[in-house]
Scaffold this motif. Sequence first.
Motif, PDB file in Angstrom:
ATOM      1  N   MET A   1      -1.385  20.884  52.360  1.00 60.19           N
ATOM      2  CA  MET A   1      -1.044  22.123  51.646  1.00 60.19           C
ATOM      3  C   MET A   1      -1.665  22.095  50.247  1.00 60.19           C
ATOM      4  N   SER A   2      -2.112  23.220  49.762  1.00 58.84           N
ATOM      5  CA  SER A   2      -2.735  23.314  48.452  1.00 58.84           C
ATOM      6  C   SER A   2      -1.796  22.816  47.368  1.00 58.84           C
ATOM      7  N   GLU A   3      -2.376  22.134  46.349  1.00 58.17           N
ATOM      8  CA  GLU A   3      -1.585  21.680  45.215  1.00 58.17           C
ATOM      9  C   GLU A   3      -1.019  22.874  44.449  1.00 58.17           C
ATOM     10  N   LYS A   4      -1.736  24.001  44.488  1.00 59.46           N
ATOM     11  CA  LYS A   4      -1.263  25.182  43.765  1.00 59.46           C
ATOM     12  C   LYS A   4      -0.345  25.996  44.669  1.00 59.46           C
ATOM     13  N   TRP A   5       0.858  25.494  44.823  1.00 58.75           N
ATOM     14  CA  TRP A   5       1.848  26.131  45.686  1.00 58.75           C
ATOM     15  C   TRP A   5       2.319  27.424  45.032  1.00 58.75           C
ATOM     16  N   THR A   6       2.337  28.515  45.813  1.00 55.35           N
ATOM     17  CA  THR A   6       2.765  29.817  45.312  1.00 55.35           C
ATOM     18  C   THR A   6       3.699  30.461  46.324  1.00 55.35           C
ATOM     19  N   THR A   7       4.146  31.661  46.010  1.00 56.80           N
ATOM     20  CA  THR A   7       5.012  32.380  46.950  1.00 56.80           C
ATOM     21  C   THR A   7       4.293  32.671  48.263  1.00 56.80           C
ATOM     22  N   ALA A   8       2.967  32.643  48.250  1.00 59.36           N
ATOM     23  CA  ALA A   8       2.211  32.850  49.496  1.00 59.36           C
ATOM     24  C   ALA A   8       2.466  31.727  50.494  1.00 59.36           C
ATOM     25  N   ASN A   9       2.945  30.572  49.991  1.00 53.84           N
ATOM     26  CA  ASN A   9       3.238  29.441  50.867  1.00 53.84           C
ATOM     27  C   ASN A   9       4.611  29.532  51.526  1.00 53.84           C
ATOM     28  N   ILE A  10       5.432  30.488  51.108  1.00 51.64           N
ATOM     29  CA  ILE A  10       6.771  30.609  51.679  1.00 51.64           C
ATOM     30  C   ILE A  10       6.677  31.129  53.111  1.00 51.64           C
ATOM     31  N   ARG A  11       7.242  30.381  54.027  1.00 55.00           N
ATOM     32  CA  ARG A  11       7.211  30.796  55.425  1.00 55.00           C
ATOM     33  C   ARG A  11       8.208  31.928  55.675  1.00 55.00           C
ATOM     34  N   ASP A  12       8.070  32.556  56.821  1.00 53.36           N
ATOM     35  CA  ASP A  12       8.961  33.640  57.226  1.00 53.36           C
ATOM     36  C   ASP A  12      10.425  33.182  57.122  1.00 53.36           C
ATOM     37  N   GLN A  13      11.225  33.928  56.383  1.00 55.07           N
ATOM     38  CA  GLN A  13      12.633  33.571  56.172  1.00 55.07           C
ATOM     39  C   GLN A  13      13.585  34.458  56.976  1.00 55.07           C
ATOM     40  N   ARG A  14      13.065  35.246  57.894  1.00 52.10           N
ATOM     41  CA  ARG A  14      13.935  36.116  58.683  1.00 52.10           C
ATOM     42  C   ARG A  14      14.961  35.301  59.455  1.00 52.10           C
ATOM     43  N   PRO A 239       9.236  26.193  41.409  1.00 55.59           N
ATOM     44  CA  PRO A 239       9.799  24.914  41.847  1.00 55.59           C
ATOM     45  C   PRO A 239      11.070  25.088  42.683  1.00 55.59           C
ATOM     46  N   THR A 240      11.916  26.038  42.298  1.00 55.82           N
ATOM     47  CA  THR A 240      13.124  26.310  43.072  1.00 55.82           C
ATOM     48  C   THR A 240      12.766  26.816  44.460  1.00 55.82           C
ATOM     49  N   LEU A 241      11.817  27.728  44.516  1.00 50.50           N
ATOM     50  CA  LEU A 241      11.409  28.289  45.800  1.00 50.50           C
ATOM     51  C   LEU A 241      10.773  27.236  46.699  1.00 50.50           C
ATOM     52  N   ARG A 242       9.996  26.340  46.111  1.00 46.48           N
ATOM     53  CA  ARG A 242       9.412  25.273  46.928  1.00 46.48           C
ATOM     54  C   ARG A 242      10.509  24.340  47.442  1.00 46.48           C
ATOM     55  N   ALA A 243      11.441  23.977  46.561  1.00 47.87           N
ATOM     56  CA  ALA A 243      12.553  23.120  46.977  1.00 47.87           C
ATOM     57  C   ALA A 243      13.367  23.766  48.096  1.00 47.87           C
ATOM     58  N   ALA A 244      13.434  25.102  48.071  1.00 50.09           N
ATOM     59  CA  ALA A 244      14.247  25.831  49.049  1.00 50.09           C
ATOM     60  C   ALA A 244      13.543  26.063  50.376  1.00 50.09           C
ATOM     61  N   THR A 245      12.216  26.113  50.379  1.00 49.43           N
ATOM     62  CA  THR A 245      11.518  26.589  51.574  1.00 49.43           C
ATOM     63  C   THR A 245      10.429  25.680  52.134  1.00 49.43           C
ATOM     64  N   ASP A 246       9.883  24.787  51.353  1.00 50.40           N
ATOM     65  CA  ASP A 246       8.782  23.956  51.832  1.00 50.40           C
ATOM     66  C   ASP A 246       9.297  23.023  52.931  1.00 50.40           C
ATOM     67  N   PRO A 247       8.720  23.066  54.127  1.00 47.28           N
ATOM     68  CA  PRO A 247       9.183  22.212  55.231  1.00 47.28           C
ATOM     69  C   PRO A 247       9.045  20.723  54.925  1.00 47.28           C
ATOM     70  N   ALA A 248       8.179  20.351  53.984  1.00 47.39           N
ATOM     71  CA  ALA A 248       7.946  18.937  53.685  1.00 47.39           C
ATOM     72  C   ALA A 248       8.968  18.351  52.723  1.00 47.39           C
ATOM     73  N   VAL A 249       9.824  19.185  52.159  1.00 49.49           N
ATOM     74  CA  VAL A 249      10.809  18.714  51.183  1.00 49.49           C
ATOM     75  C   VAL A 249      11.831  17.791  51.843  1.00 49.49           C
ATOM     76  N   LEU A 250      12.176  16.712  51.143  1.00 47.79           N
ATOM     77  CA  LEU A 250      13.192  15.773  51.598  1.00 47.79           C
ATOM     78  C   LEU A 250      14.431  15.868  50.723  1.00 47.79           C
ATOM     79  N   GLY A 251      15.578  15.542  51.295  1.00 50.29           N
ATOM     80  CA  GLY A 251      16.799  15.532  50.525  1.00 50.29           C
ATOM     81  C   GLY A 251      16.710  14.562  49.353  1.00 50.29           C
ATOM     82  N   GLY A 252      17.267  14.976  48.211  1.00 50.91           N
ATOM     83  CA  GLY A 252      17.265  14.125  47.034  1.00 50.91           C
ATOM     84  C   GLY A 252      16.019  14.213  46.189  1.00 50.91           C
TER      85      GLY A 252
END
Length: 315
Positions: A1-14, A239-252
């Motif tokens: 995934m690009s280092e420049k994470w943006t809202t375009a990286n947010i997957r479908d949240q339906r 950063p909040t949006l990435r923490a909330a939606t990025d599939p690669a995020v781990l707990g903690g």
Amino acid sequence: MSEKWTTANIRDQRGRVAVVTGANTGLGYETAKALAERGASVVLAVRNVEKGEQAAARMTGDVTVQALDLTSLDSVRTAAAALRSRLDRIDLLINNAGVMYTPKQSTHDGFEMQFGTNHLGHFALTGLLLDLMLPVLGSRVVTVSSVGHRIRAAIHFDDLQGERSYGRAAAYGQSKLANLMFTYELQRRLATHGTTIAVAAHPGISSTELSRNSPAALRLPLSRLAPLLAQTPAMGALPTLRAATDPAVLGGQYYGPGGRNEAKGHPRLVTSSPESYELAVQQRLWAVSEDLTGVKFPVVQAEQSSFPPDHGGHA
């Protein structure tokens, strides 16, 4: 995934349900707006319902409003009961609302305003809603901290409410350090369930209304420097949006801007202060927070481990 994470990286949240505190302005507004645009059903949990309705009207998608005053445990309980009556699940709880550098004052329950609002209010809300999240695979509790958690970094158990000594910046730093310690201890407790994770984020330096309580001597210099030092609320929310939606995020984990001193830039994995990882202090803070709020979580203390430093570092 690009280092420049943006809202375009947010997957479908339906199909996902998100509750965002303090979502009528600033970082919370941008967070809620982006989630709604990606299809999530978003609840703006706000103190001022009228402003919340106005914010909701400016968003597209399924957006509703819930009254929530984090300075009152009665309000927190009422809001949690209302959410439980209307929702059968919560995928994302984003603990975003906060106050900063307030003069010495207390919440409705007698807590120091910054510690009571930023930490205890969110601690109570999370505990009261968590059983709507535990059955939901992939659900997340995201708590917004700050670079300010490093300011005189300590939890002053001998004077938590600033009754003997009060400094605006130190009290803010304590509340934001508490946000991180809460996240790390919550993740340790959640790990055995395997469905919900706890993650933290910070916005760097962002131009929001949060700094309105800064001392008068700092306001004018800050307003002049803001265009150079600060980023927009939309960038600060990433950063909040990435923490909330990025599939690669781990707990903690902890996400913040990737620029110099984490002041601005696109979000990446960052580390918090050494003090924030002190296990004994995390567990003591948890016990004290349960006692002060009267809220018990439906997750028990886990065995001691080296977590979360093993999840730290830089992406």
